[in-house]
Design a protein around this motif. Structure first.
Motif, PDB file in Angstrom:
ATOM      1  N   ILE A  16       0.911  -1.169  -0.101  1.00 61.56           N
ATOM      2  CA  ILE A  16       0.151   0.028   0.021  1.00 61.56           C
ATOM      3  C   ILE A  16       0.965   1.257  -0.011  1.00 61.56           C
ATOM      4  O   ILE A  16       1.762   1.253   0.958  1.00 61.56           O
ATOM      5  CB  ILE A  16      -0.833   0.027   1.323  1.00 61.56           C
ATOM      6  N   GLN A  74      -1.864   8.343  -0.567  1.00 57.06           N
ATOM      7  CA  GLN A  74      -3.119   7.981  -1.520  1.00 57.06           C
ATOM      8  C   GLN A  74      -3.658   9.342  -2.013  1.00 57.06           C
ATOM      9  O   GLN A  74      -4.902   9.163  -2.327  1.00 57.06           O
ATOM     10  CB  GLN A  74      -3.966   7.430  -0.194  1.00 57.06           C
ATOM     11  N   HIS A 131      -1.169   1.398  -5.090  1.00 52.96           N
ATOM     12  CA  HIS A 131      -0.190   0.476  -4.625  1.00 52.96           C
ATOM     13  C   HIS A 131       1.197   0.812  -5.133  1.00 52.96           C
ATOM     14  O   HIS A 131       1.196   1.447  -6.052  1.00 52.96           O
ATOM     15  CB  HIS A 131      -0.626  -0.986  -4.917  1.00 52.96           C
TER      16      HIS A 131
END
Length: 209
Positions: free
Chosen positions: A118, A122, A178
């Motif tokens: 991850i 983001q 990712h």
């Protein structure tokens, strides 16, 4: 080459991360039976007024993948239905990862899986969970935004949630960045390749808090 992890390995890592991050799973006194048809309709009703959540639930229902197992999971266990996305586990569309209920410093929802790891950044992604507590009628939609850029942290999580005790049905949907290591180059100055996954069928499950 993507460093692809299987759902089984990711689940084990997620449970291991619980210990590192501060606690173990909560335990129910006995298994709790789930009426899946009713559970998915209750969650669909909770999604009313939220177009993204409603669309995710419609895709879930259309997939006809409701579990046959009638027991709810406990915190630190993956949801009964894994998510599917446009990048799957890294080699094209397909099975992607799973939601997970975490009994760490209070109750949270999380997600694990996909190709590589991850990404700590983001920006441009939005991963959400919609949940409904069958036992008390509480419901909400929450963002999964908490993640540490360390090897043992294999999940991205919500803030601590006040769901109340009882059986909770939930679905994780949206998108998630990712990354995996590649040689440093002009195209990859930080030594990472990044890819955005968009969930086509949400991860769905019932958990007893």
């Amino acid at each position: 080459m993507h460093r692809v992890r299987s759902i089984r390995l990711a689940a084990a890592a997620a449970v291991a991360a619980l210990v590192v991050l501060g606690g173990g799973p909560a335990v129910a006194d006995k298994p709790v039976a789930v009426d899946w048809a009713s559970a998915v309709q209750q969650l669909r009703k909770a999604a009313e007024g939220n177009p993204a959540a409603t669309q995710a639930m419609e895709r879930l229902i259309a997939s006809k993948q409701l579990p046959t197992e009638r027991k709810a999971a406990l915190p630190a266990q993956p949801f009964q239905i894994p998510a599917q996305s446009d990048i799957g586990r890294g080699s094209g569309p397909g099975v992607y990862g799973s939601g997970v209920a975490l009994g760490v410093d209070g109750f949270r929802f999380g997600f694990f899986g996909g190709p590589g790891t991850i990404s700590p950044n983001q920006t441009g992604a939005k991963l959400e969970v919609i949940w409904y507590n069958v036992s008390n009628g509480r419901s909400a939609t929450d963002l999964l935004i908490e993640h540490e850029d360390i090897p043992v942290d294999t999940t991205i999580r919500t803030k601590m949630l006040d769901t109340g005790p009882g059986m909770i049905v939930a679905a994780v949907y949206g998108s998630l960045w990712h990354r995996w290591s590649v040689p440093v180059s002009e195209e990859h100055p930080d030594g990472f390749q990044y890819q955005l996954a968009t969930i086509s069928i949400p991860s769905f499950g019932a958990v007893y808090n």
